[in-house]
Design an enzyme around this catalytic site. Sequence first.
Site, PDB file in Angstrom:
ATOM      1  N   GLU A  52     -17.194  13.490  10.041  1.00  0.00           N
ATOM      2  CA  GLU A  52     -17.078  12.105   9.426  1.00  0.00           C
ATOM      3  C   GLU A  52     -18.243  11.825   9.174  1.00  0.00           C
ATOM      4  OE1 GLU A  52     -14.793  12.355   6.482  1.00  0.00           O
ATOM      5  OE2 GLU A  52     -14.080  14.364   7.360  1.00  0.00           O
ATOM      6  N   HIS A  56     -20.297  14.940   0.093  1.00  0.00           N
ATOM      7  CA  HIS A  56     -19.799  14.518   0.902  1.00  0.00           C
ATOM      8  C   HIS A  56     -19.142  15.988   1.290  1.00  0.00           C
ATOM      9  CE1 HIS A  56     -17.430  12.827   4.569  1.00  0.00           C
ATOM     10  NE2 HIS A  56     -16.298  13.535   3.885  1.00  0.00           N
ATOM     11  N   GLU A  57     -18.258  16.507   0.740  1.00  0.00           N
ATOM     12  CA  GLU A  57     -17.232  17.778   0.873  1.00  0.00           C
ATOM     13  C   GLU A  57     -18.741  18.814   1.082  1.00  0.00           C
ATOM     14  OE1 GLU A  57     -14.288  17.950   1.822  1.00  0.00           O
ATOM     15  OE2 GLU A  57     -14.071  15.631   0.907  1.00  0.00           O
ATOM     16  N   HIS A  78     -19.748  18.635   4.194  1.00  0.00           N
ATOM     17  CA  HIS A  78     -18.964  19.374   4.812  1.00  0.00           C
ATOM     18  C   HIS A  78     -18.825  21.320   5.644  1.00  0.00           C
ATOM     19  CE1 HIS A  78     -16.632  16.629   6.953  1.00  0.00           C
ATOM     20  NE2 HIS A  78     -16.110  15.649   5.823  1.00  0.00           N
TER      21      HIS A  78
END
Length: 365
Positions: A245, A165-166, A169
């Site tokens: 997100e 997930h990071e 980003h």
Amino acid sequence: MLGQAFGLYSHMRNNRIRSGFLIAGLFALVYLTVWGLLLVAYGYGGVPRGRSAFGEAGRQFWAWLPFTTLAAGAWVFIGFRINVGLISAMAGAQGLSREDNPKLYRMLENLCISRGLTVPKLAIIESEALNAFASGVNDKQFTVTVTSGLLAQLNDAEVEAVLAHELTHIRNGDVRLMIIAVVIAGIVSLVGEIVFRGLARSRLRVSSDDTKKGNAIAILIGFAVIALSWFLAVLIRLSLSRSREYLADAGAVELTKNPDAMISALLKIAGRADIEGVPSGVMDMCFENDPDDFADLFSTHPSVTKRVQALVETAGGRMPAMPPHPPRIAERQDLPTMVEESVAHIDPAARGPWAQPPGGGSASP
């Protein structure tokens, strides 16, 4: 007008455009704040009779404009150069070497290799909270920070989902965008806080000097302008699309091919994400920033329920048979029920590419 982000590449394009607007917004808010300060100064100190506080503030503003622009540019430059160290200091994060946690490093490296990404640095916050965030504006700076609570409470597949997930980003440009937003909010909020704290501690009186004329209206308008700048700085930070997100969750599933791990991680983290003592600007960058009641209207993150529902609808995720929750998550034991009720109506045929498990069985739990 920015186009709606229908996918990864349009989202990345929009982030580049937003970054430009945010930097321009920083300069505009700095100019607005300086003008407000000058109005307060001339309204309070007075101006020679025959002149107005507004006229003097305007003349001084244009005289200061080159220096104001230079100062704002320097702030952006410094913010870009030291953002990782500054954020780490505010969050109490410490660098994590390969020798400290080789398994976590291998996990991060494998994810990066699968997409040809530069491997970011790792850092850790000693906290019982379950959370993570990415920081930095270029490949040399990018850092993924995790809490010790996250590593203790999540299994390997769930930790991998959070790391993915990071990384998404970083790949999408979300991290750079958030850094710019924090830089904007930081400088204007700092000036606003200093001004209004000074106001609270002092007794302002309009100049009574016979040779000068004070202006209470200029003082009031000056404070209103500074307050408006302060509000807009916070609004800019909060206006960043929550879609980032959802896209980061989807990108994590693309990397790991494991939507169930992402769902399980979200459910474990829910209610345990708040890192004590960390400023709100840093919490906005985190994997999860728990919204509470009215605050949900201004949250930079969609609720866990909505994120899980999106994973079920678009990525074929399945609600797990919930393992025992970490201690404090018992306060939100209604969350799994809420999520199950929200996704129960979804037709399995409409779910994402992982909806059907091997053998053609149903994706329902």
